[in-house]
Write an enzyme that holds these catalytic residues in place. Structure first.
Site, mmCIF file in Angstrom:
data_model
loop_
_atom_site.group_PDB
_atom_site.id
_atom_site.type_symbol
_atom_site.label_atom_id
_atom_site.label_comp_id
_atom_site.label_asym_id
_atom_site.label_seq_id
_atom_site.Cartn_x
_atom_site.Cartn_y
_atom_site.Cartn_z
ATOM 1 C CB SER A 270 37.779 42.743 38.488
ATOM 2 O OG SER A 270 37.081 41.782 37.447
ATOM 3 C CG ASP B 99 37.574 35.548 41.606
ATOM 4 O OD1 ASP B 99 36.597 35.301 41.055
ATOM 5 O OD2 ASP B 99 38.007 36.500 41.682
ATOM 6 C CG HIS C 185 35.351 38.810 40.990
ATOM 7 N ND1 HIS C 185 36.640 38.528 40.445
ATOM 8 C CD2 HIS C 185 35.068 39.942 40.094
ATOM 9 C CE1 HIS C 185 37.193 39.414 39.653
ATOM 10 N NE2 HIS C 185 36.054 39.982 39.329
#
Lengths: 806, 806
Positions: free
Chosen positions: B375, B495, B526
């Site tokens: 991320s 995601d 995610h």
């Protein structure tokens, strides 16, 4: 955010000074300090462990605010006295509370009160030197925003490393042990305890593997107490073969032949068996021959491993590396469970392996033992306590079964633990029979095991659901009278796996034993509560075990409330009570009439419902139990004809139910079979606590520096809901008198029945309505026959008796 | 159960022998052994670490079966040769597979093949001594049922403790490093790197805190490579104040004034700023003045800490203990990120604290650095790579943003990351501005910070949703050409937080850079994938980093497939490919007509829908996005008039979409504003993988003995569902040409638009139907104006272009 601490020990100032010295906050450099600013600075300096130089320390000081305009470094440089306000501004930051969010620098004391944090005594707005020492003491004992005392937080920073290898006795602070033993220097060893039983009938006493973790200091003479966890799961489980045994619950309810059984007829008596001789000891040693790298641990035990306790795990008869067979809760399992205790106190031998008969004693044990663990683990703790075995000082039984009939059966019915339809004693036996995980061992015991499973299957008797000799052998209630250990109980009021009746019977069943009993009831389901932010569970158990196992006079029994119950309407609210589910509690009697519960005179009505559903609905509900539960409670059309719903008027005031609600019904079935289910319901739109806790932060709780971690959790509000189930009950209409005698049931004849719902402690808020639902098939728990049975209730002779708190 | 290992290194027999010697399986006692039974027994003996005596060892042997009737002890006593079948019966047990469940003793080789485990070469049904050594080698490299190689499993049992303190270089097995460095003897230190920037405008270069963990062996001269994770979260976050900034998304879509902007008009150019001088160095030291007890760690980094790698964490400008301000992804943040690398390679100074100017060098660094993390963390790794900074050998960018416009915007619209409506660059800046957590520091920077937040709020421009100078400054795409590090990408095809476009642009954007690029696409959202049973992610990364950072010629680049993609229709299935989303992929062109997608000639129709809902439905969907999503895709009545749905005929064969699907529409809006959303959908009743993995067992994966643990997880099937969203796209009808130029939009005039949906790799099974949904308000991502806008599509000039694999 509200803090709740039940384990803070009132401590006199002179004792505070001694303790501050012991842990090193007071030493020859600062104990005679007369300048409160310098004293405070020295406390801070000892707390900022990460700063190794004065520059680094000053940099850290600058990151705290002492007043609305001065940082801590500036304050320490300019002030001549420590203001109470500055002290608590800094304290709140040390405790990880956030300015603007949790408190304001203009009013730290207001925040301390609101959050329920302890403020130390002070005569003026400034702390004297003595007051400051005391304030620092209490700060160390106070919980931070993550549910750890400040001293435990300092421990995770490495505060107690300096004691590693240098102390040979437990160190205490505020009545609780400190982590002064290096958890990476633990001794790990395996022994095989010889248990006085031969459950696999191989002509030899069963050897049971025990995994031991003890502080290195025991090698230098320290005798330590033991946290002992008997966990049938902890050597592995057979999920696939257990799953295969799971019973089909989409079967019909069968008529049972009436009988006249008395309790004597079904009472369990231990059979006379010839026990093989004990092994002939072939030598002695102090050293084990086997160790292990990672036990399957309970995180609360991990917390105590650095605090001078040993921890012992055993899985018991029929598990991997042990001998014997699984029996699911019978006296043989109890014998197996207490064998470890008897070894720890020197009454039974253990060997270094299973062939050489070299004996190894628990020479490091102080012979004071506590049992810990939840569910089956807590159940075995309860079982052990009912033997009155020597050395077992206390049990902490969490979410424990007190009678296996109350786990798998109810009121003459097969009643599944919530979430596990079709599970039964045989399934659990298979799941925990981890000898299967060792094919070389399993090969030799396979046939014996298949017979054992068949025997359990016969004994549990899913056909009638009656209480019988099998279940009587698995009812610890009968031996409550023998309990001599102090009992600490923990249970979830929303635990529909091990239902609350199990803890209530234990709680009320040992009141005359002369032991100390404590109880915590939380709002969760079948969970552990040792990592919550809003209650100091670890501290409570630390205080408790320091007293029970180290024999320290820390007033644990007086300090810890008898009963702590989490409020079901507000977050982070735990209240202390004297008792729970007392049979003398006041009651409200409600009459039943079409759709209503009222406290006026009963009226005469006949109300009916039919249990049968169209096939499509039935199939859908069988797969989607949650939808069924939701539609049963809701006022929509779908199940209107399949249940009776009675609701009180909106309440004028809050009402707290405390104990076992009783449903009295005059009822008929259209066939010669019948089952009734009941739900007590809170109707009223509200945000309610979820029964599974929310993860607040992963791995944020460590027992001490560089040691195993746990996830911080808390009960939080879910989305707004229109209702919530409070309690449940079930009855086979052929078991109107008791669970073993079968009564006649004639179609369309009215009978009087009385059903005790599961005990609870539940606050209904003003404006809410109390509801009672009467229905038959419980998709989550009963068999699902989908039979065409009409049930009729005569309201005049029916009532709901609700026990009330205060 | 299926095993997938991509990181097994083909190894010649002579090298196998050397490695077996290095780790101690071959030694002077057994290397000349000619009896295969004795040799096997010696291997087993070295593996059963828990057994300290021959008796204990024999007891362990008895728990394994070698054949259908003989246990391993019996077999070793009676056999004269090691049968391949007996070897693999035992191997399967050592690898924790269960007889009857996973394999049968009658056919272990069949099970090995089915589970996809490696079988060693053998000329007959019995292993020769050489073959046996090789078979043992390959067994050590094979994954067990819990997703660990056997040698890593032995490591968790303590196999490598004997090397602690005795080796001063990494130890390798099968091309991967082994945990031979004691993780409890790590050096933990903090330094403050001076970054060439002054983002808080205090006239001094920003100092950035770095937390370092390095093996004790570095103190004795070992130079180590570094896993560097830049994580803006890891010094804490401001959840409450971040939440307060979150924007209201229940606002109307606004008309935008048309313009004629060119890219040049909005292009970002770094401003000329005067940089303060570097601090004057006031001394040198090799010792830090500050340490830390527990960093906020990435479990994959933990795995490498015992394997001879250092790990460095930095949170960056504007975080706790550092200086500067948060900027959310701009060039200043990139400068901050690479400063640590420049310190590790000796190009920038660091200091022991923030005041004394005592310099400390990374004297223990081998100047080879990899960046890791998911991320925002992976995003900063990508950002760092675009600078071509010296020393950064590779990045492992997981679920990384490659352009912040693709994270917070799309097609001239504000598009929220899935699950976070109302989040934006300013919210993220506030959440990660952990200087706020140090009130003494925050006090001095508060006003500057408030101005900075306002500046970000202005720059991000939620009113138009256009690509502007603010977003151009945050587009790493522009500097892909500078990437010289090898790039390992990992992304979830589900995601919807960091959408797949981000990885696709990076994947396709560096193909001409001459670097090695690898890609793993999984079926999750995610998430991290380093603790899954069905893929050897840790091994892959170990092989990769051993090559990249230790310079070992282990053929990592050849062994690891270029692209690994998890199959979306079957559990535990990962396939290797050469490429993904190649622009030259074949395409299928579908025409649109009432309810249908077909490959025939287009027909002429006008199809309309209106975006407006009744207030009750709107309010409900605004609170329950899942219900909205479900009803949008289902064929029930509720949203029939609010969207267009086109479905293909049931597929004759499986169809795999590979890349970016394009929607071409001729469309009008009834107003001078308009937004379109698209979903590509797989229609067909099926059990599908859940996008969040299932927990298989908590804490069961340790990096080595007595060290931090991770939870074993796996993607499993959820309940049967009738459809699944494959991909999404969005467009503001005023941004038909590009995202910065605003076009006129006249009511009821038809315009041609082309919209690229998010790239994917998705297999539709035979019999399923491909669906396209055209709608406007996306409750999960767009603003929700609930405006009365009618959209009309002319089908003749509309089409769906689907890129196909093979």
């Amino acid at each position: 955010m509200k803090n709740n601490q039940f384990a803070i020990r009132p401590t006199e100032y002179k004792d505070q000074l001694v303790e501050l010295e012991t842990i090193g906050f007071l030493d020859k450099d600062n104990e005679s300090e007369t300048d409160p600013i310098k004293l405070w600075k020295s406390f801070l300096s000892k707390s900022f462990l990460e700063a190794k130089t004065s520059s680094a320390f000053e940099e850290k000081l600058k990151t705290y605010m002492a007043t609305e305009s001065l940082n801590l470094n500036e304050y320490l440089d300019s002030a001549t006295n420590v203001s109470v306000s500055a002290f608590y501004n800094v304290a709140l930051q040390l405790l990880k509370f956030n300015p603007d969010v949790d408190f304001n620098f203009s009013d730290p004391l207001g925040a301390m009160k609101k959050i329920q944090l302890m403020i130390a005594d002070h005569n003026t707005d400034f702390f004297s030197v003595d007051e400051l020492k005391s304030a620092w003491y209490w700060l160390l004992a106070t919980h931070n925003k993550n549910g750890q005392t400040f001293i435990d937080f300092l421990a995770t920073k490495g505060f107690f490393i300096r004691f590693y290898g240098k102390v040979n006795h437990p160190l205490l602070f505020n009545g609780k042990t400190l982590p002064v033993f290096d958890p990476h220097q633990l001794i790990r060893e395996v022994v095989y305890v010889e248990s006085p039983q031969d459950t696999d009938h191989d002509g030899k006493r069963d050897l049971l593997k025990a995994e031991i973790l003890r502080p290195q200091a025991t090698e230098n003479g320290l005798k330590v107490p033991v946290l002992y966890t008997a966990s049938p799961y902890n050597q592995g489980t057979n999920d696939e073969t257990g799953e295969k045994l799971t019973h089909n619950v989409n079967v019909t309810l069968q008529h049972k032949e009436p009988n006249n059984l008395q309790y004597n007829d079904i009472e369990y008596h231990a059979p006379e068996t010839k026990l093989p001789h004990s092994r002939v000891v072939n030598g002695q040693t102090k050293r084990a021959e086997e160790d292990f790298s990672r036990e399957s641990s309970y995180t609360m035990n991990d917390y105590f491993l650095a605090r001078g306790f040993a921890v012992v795990y055993m899985a018991g008869i029929g598990t991997k590396d042990s001998e014997g067979l699984r029996t699911t809760g019978d006296p043989d399992e109890t014998t197996s469970t207490i064998s470890i205790i008897k070894w720890l106190t020197g009454e039974l031998p253990a060997f270094t392996n299973r062939i050489d008969n070299i004996e190894i004693k628990a020479w490091w044990s102080n012979k004071r033992i506590a049992m810990t663990g939840r569910s089956y683990l807590g159940t075995l703790a309860t079982a052990a306590a009912t033997t009155g075995v020597y050395g077992l000082k206390t049990i902490i039984s969490e979410a424990a079964i007190s009678s296996w009939y109350d786990y798998y059966r109810d009121g003459g019915l097969v009643i599944a633990p919530g979430g596990f339809p079709g599970e039964d004693a045989d399934v659990l036996a298979e799941e925990t029979f981890s000898r299967r995980l060792q094919p070389g061992d399993f090969h030799n015991v396979k046939d014996t095991w298949n017979k054992q499973i068949e025997k359990i299957n016969q004994g549990q008797d899913r056909t009638t659901g009656n209480y019988n000799t099998f279940w009587d052998a698995r009812n610890y209630h009968k031996d409550f009278k023998n309990i001599t250990a102090d009992v600490f109980m923990v249970h979830g009021l929303n635990d529909w796996n091990v239902k609350p009746r199990n803890v209530e019977r234990l709680w009320n069943g040992i009141k005359h034993n002369g032991v100390t009993q404590k109880l915590i009831l939380h709002q969760g389901q079948h969970i552990y509560i040792n990592a919550f932010r809003s209650i100091d569970y670890n501290d409570i158990i630390n205080l408790w075990l320091t007293h029970e196992l180290l024999g320290v006079d820390n007033q644990a029994k007086e300090i810890i409330p008898n009963v702590i119950i989490q409020d079901n309407t507000e977050t982070e609210t735990w209240n202390a009570y004297q008792d729970w589910a007392n049979n003398d509690n006041e009651q409200i009697k409600y009459s039943l009439s079409s759709d209503k519960l009222n406290t006026g005179q009963p009226v005469k009505q006949e109300l009916s419902f039919n249990d049968q559903l169209d096939k499509k609905s039935f199939d859908f509900y069988a797969k989607h139990n949650d939808t069924w539960e939701n539609e049963l409670l809701s006022s929509n059309e779908k199940l209107l004809k399949n249940r009776l719903l009675f609701k009180s008027a909106p309440l004028d005031d809050d009402l707290t139910i405390d104990g076992k609600t009783l449903v009295n019904l005059k009822v008929s079935s259209s066939q010669n079979i019948g089952l009734l289910s009941f739900q007590l319901v809170d109707y009223g739109l509200a945000k309610r606590l979820t029964v599974s806790p929310t993860l607040l932060s992963k791995n944020s709780l460590a027992g001490t520096f560089d040691w195993r971690e746990d996830d911080l959790r808390e009960f939080t509000y879910g989305k707004e809901t229109p209702f919530k189930m409070i309690s449940k009950g079930h009855l086979n209409l052929q078991n109107r008198e008791n669970n073993y005698k079968v009564d006649e049931l004639k179609p369309d004849v009215f009978y009087n029945v009385g059903v005790e719902l599961q005990p609870t402690f539940y606050k209904l808020l003003k404006g809410h309505q109390l509801g009672l639902i009467v229905y038959a098939t419980d998709f989550e728990m009963t068999v699902r026959g989908n039979q065409d049975i009409k049930y009729t209730v005569q309201t005049e002779d029916s009532s709901l008796i609700v026990p009330i708190h205060k």
